[in-house]
Design an enzyme around this catalytic site. Structure first.
Site, PDB file in Angstrom:
ATOM      1  N   LYS A  14       0.827  -1.215   0.000  1.00  0.00           N
ATOM      2  CA  LYS A  14       0.000   0.000   0.000  1.00  0.00           C
ATOM      3  C   LYS A  14       0.858   1.261   0.000  1.00  0.00           C
ATOM      4  O   LYS A  14       0.621   2.187  -0.764  1.00  0.00           O
ATOM      5  CB  LYS A  14      -0.943   0.010   1.220  1.00  0.00           C
ATOM      6  N   ARG A  91      -9.918   0.207   8.223  1.00  0.00           N
ATOM      7  CA  ARG A  91      -9.494  -1.163   8.500  1.00  0.00           C
ATOM      8  C   ARG A  91     -10.604  -1.964   9.156  1.00  0.00           C
ATOM      9  O   ARG A  91     -10.412  -3.150   9.441  1.00  0.00           O
ATOM     10  CB  ARG A  91      -8.302  -1.132   9.453  1.00  0.00           C
ATOM     11  N   ARG A 130      11.284  -6.669   5.378  1.00  0.00           N
ATOM     12  CA  ARG A 130      11.200  -5.254   5.770  1.00  0.00           C
ATOM     13  C   ARG A 130      11.660  -5.084   7.220  1.00  0.00           C
ATOM     14  O   ARG A 130      12.342  -4.113   7.554  1.00  0.00           O
ATOM     15  CB  ARG A 130       9.766  -4.735   5.587  1.00  0.00           C
ATOM     16  N   ARG A 136      11.594  -2.149  11.780  1.00  0.00           N
ATOM     17  CA  ARG A 136      10.236  -1.786  12.229  1.00  0.00           C
ATOM     18  C   ARG A 136       9.754  -2.795  13.263  1.00  0.00           C
ATOM     19  O   ARG A 136       9.759  -4.000  13.017  1.00  0.00           O
ATOM     20  CB  ARG A 136       9.303  -1.734  11.017  1.00  0.00           C
ATOM     21  N   ARG A 147      -1.224  -9.873  12.985  1.00  0.00           N
ATOM     22  CA  ARG A 147      -1.689  -8.857  12.027  1.00  0.00           C
ATOM     23  C   ARG A 147      -2.459  -9.499  10.895  1.00  0.00           C
ATOM     24  O   ARG A 147      -3.477  -8.968  10.442  1.00  0.00           O
ATOM     25  CB  ARG A 147      -0.501  -8.053  11.497  1.00  0.00           C
TER      26      ARG A 147
HETATM   27  P1  ATP Z   1       1.501  -2.020   4.617  1.00  0.00           P
HETATM   28  O1  ATP Z   1       2.669  -2.928   4.758  1.00  0.00           O
HETATM   29  O2  ATP Z   1       0.628  -2.456   3.456  1.00  0.00           O
HETATM   30  O3  ATP Z   1       1.881  -0.595   4.537  1.00  0.00           O
HETATM   31  P2  ATP Z   1       0.863  -2.562   7.427  1.00  0.00           P
HETATM   32  O4  ATP Z   1      -0.349  -3.263   7.934  1.00  0.00           O
HETATM   33  O5  ATP Z   1       2.139  -3.297   7.522  1.00  0.00           O
HETATM   34  O6  ATP Z   1       0.579  -2.157   5.930  1.00  0.00           O
HETATM   35  P3  ATP Z   1       0.474   0.064   8.674  1.00  0.00           P
HETATM   36  O7  ATP Z   1      -0.667   0.425   7.799  1.00  0.00           O
HETATM   37  O8  ATP Z   1       1.641   0.924   8.679  1.00  0.00           O
HETATM   38  O9  ATP Z   1       1.130  -1.322   8.320  1.00  0.00           O
HETATM   39  O10 ATP Z   1      -0.109  -0.112  10.179  1.00  0.00           O
HETATM   40  C1  ATP Z   1       0.700  -0.500  11.257  1.00  0.00           C
HETATM   41  C2  ATP Z   1      -0.140  -0.683  12.519  1.00  0.00           C
HETATM   42  O11 ATP Z   1      -0.767   0.565  12.893  1.00  0.00           O
HETATM   43  C3  ATP Z   1      -1.321  -1.665  12.410  1.00  0.00           C
HETATM   44  O12 ATP Z   1      -0.926  -3.004  12.601  1.00  0.00           O
HETATM   45  C4  ATP Z   1      -2.257  -1.134  13.525  1.00  0.00           C
HETATM   46  O13 ATP Z   1      -1.833  -1.541  14.794  1.00  0.00           O
HETATM   47  C5  ATP Z   1      -2.072   0.365  13.444  1.00  0.00           C
HETATM   48  N1  ATP Z   1      -3.073   0.987  12.537  1.00  0.00           N
HETATM   49  C6  ATP Z   1      -2.819   1.592  11.340  1.00  0.00           C
HETATM   50  N2  ATP Z   1      -3.961   2.007  10.761  1.00  0.00           N
HETATM   51  C7  ATP Z   1      -4.977   1.664  11.602  1.00  0.00           C
HETATM   52  C8  ATP Z   1      -6.394   1.785  11.562  1.00  0.00           C
HETATM   53  N3  ATP Z   1      -7.028   2.352  10.514  1.00  0.00           N
HETATM   54  N4  ATP Z   1      -7.116   1.311  12.603  1.00  0.00           N
HETATM   55  C9  ATP Z   1      -6.515   0.746  13.647  1.00  0.00           C
HETATM   56  N5  ATP Z   1      -5.189   0.574  13.749  1.00  0.00           N
HETATM   57  C10 ATP Z   1      -4.412   1.017  12.745  1.00  0.00           C
HETATM   58 MG    MG Z   2       2.225   1.111   5.148  1.00  0.00          MG
END
Ligand code: ATP
Ligand code: MG
Length: 194
Positions: A14, A91, A130, A136, A147
């Site tokens: 994303k 989400r 990553r 991270r 997750r």
């Molecule tokens: P990507 O790798 O596709 O960028 P991702 O799931 O690895 O996605 P982020 O979108 O950066 O990572 O989100 C990291 C964390 O932040 C999530 O696991 C959650 O705990 C929190 N978070 C982010 N967005 C939301 C949301 N809309 N509602 C609740 N928690 C969120």
């Molecule tokens: Mg992201």
């Protein structure tokens, strides 16, 4: 306005594709993950709350997340004039419903939802890589399993939510970054001509 929700499991790309989208279509990027990580880095009160959830691989509670999103939107009205990429939000169904209302109140709506489809094993491989490259804190094997579980239970139902509204565009999220972006442009460009 061109308001795009970029949707997909953790590690689906994303953020990477958002970078391409904001440049090509001159949009404002809102990544809720980035907003939260920035708060953690700056040591804010919100950051402390967020860290506890993120490190367990859980979602931040809806009411808090919805308030954060509304304030980001209001703080960046001018930059968001052409439209917004929503990355990591919504989400949950509650967040998607709140987004509908929020955009309606601001005289706009979601134009399309770009859903990046990536097989589960590739998601795991990308996230662990990553984690090694960036350190991270939530990109480790234990948290990843949570997750992905949270994604299946709470986030993936949004696919049907947006399909019912005729907004969901499924994109094959594997291949090179350029190949994937070509597929995304092929669904966005016709919307601009309309
Ligand atoms: P990507 O790798 O596709 O960028 P991702 O799931 O690895 O996605 P982020 O979108 O950066 O990572 O989100 C990291 C964390 O932040 C999530 O696991 C959650 O705990 C929190 N978070 C982010 N967005 C939301 C949301 N809309 N509602 C609740 N928690 C969120
Ligand atoms: Mg992201």
């Amino acid at each position: 306005m061109l308001n795009i929700v970029i949707f997909g499991a953790p590690g689906s790309g994303k953020g990477t594709q958002s970078d391409n989208l904001i440049k090509t279509y001159n949009l404002f990027h809102i990544s809720t993950g980035d907003v939260l990580r920035d708060n953690i880095k700056r040591g804010t009160e919100l950051g402390a709350i967020a860290k506890a959830y993120i490190d367990k691989g859980q979602l931040i509670p809806d009411n808090l997340m919805i308030d954060i999103l509304a304030s980001v939107l209001d703080d960046h009205r001018e930059e968001a004039a052409n439209g917004v990429i929503f990355d990591g939000f919504p989400r949950t169904i509650a967040q998607a419903e709140a987004l509908e209302t929020m955009l309606q109140e601001r005289g706009t709506s979601v134009t399309t939802v770009v859903g990046l489809e990536v097989p589960e094993q590739e998601l795991i491989d990308r996230i662990l890589l990553r984690g090694k490259l960036t350190g991270r804190s939530d990109d480790n094997m234990d948290t990843v399993k949570n997750r992905l579980g949270v994604y299946h239970n709470q986030t993936s139902p949004l696919k049907e939510f947006y399909q019912q509204r005729g907004l969901y565009q499924s994109i094959e999220g594997t291949g090179t970054i350029e190949e994937i972006f070509d597929r995304i442009q092929a669904v966005i460009n016709p919307l601009l001509e309309a």
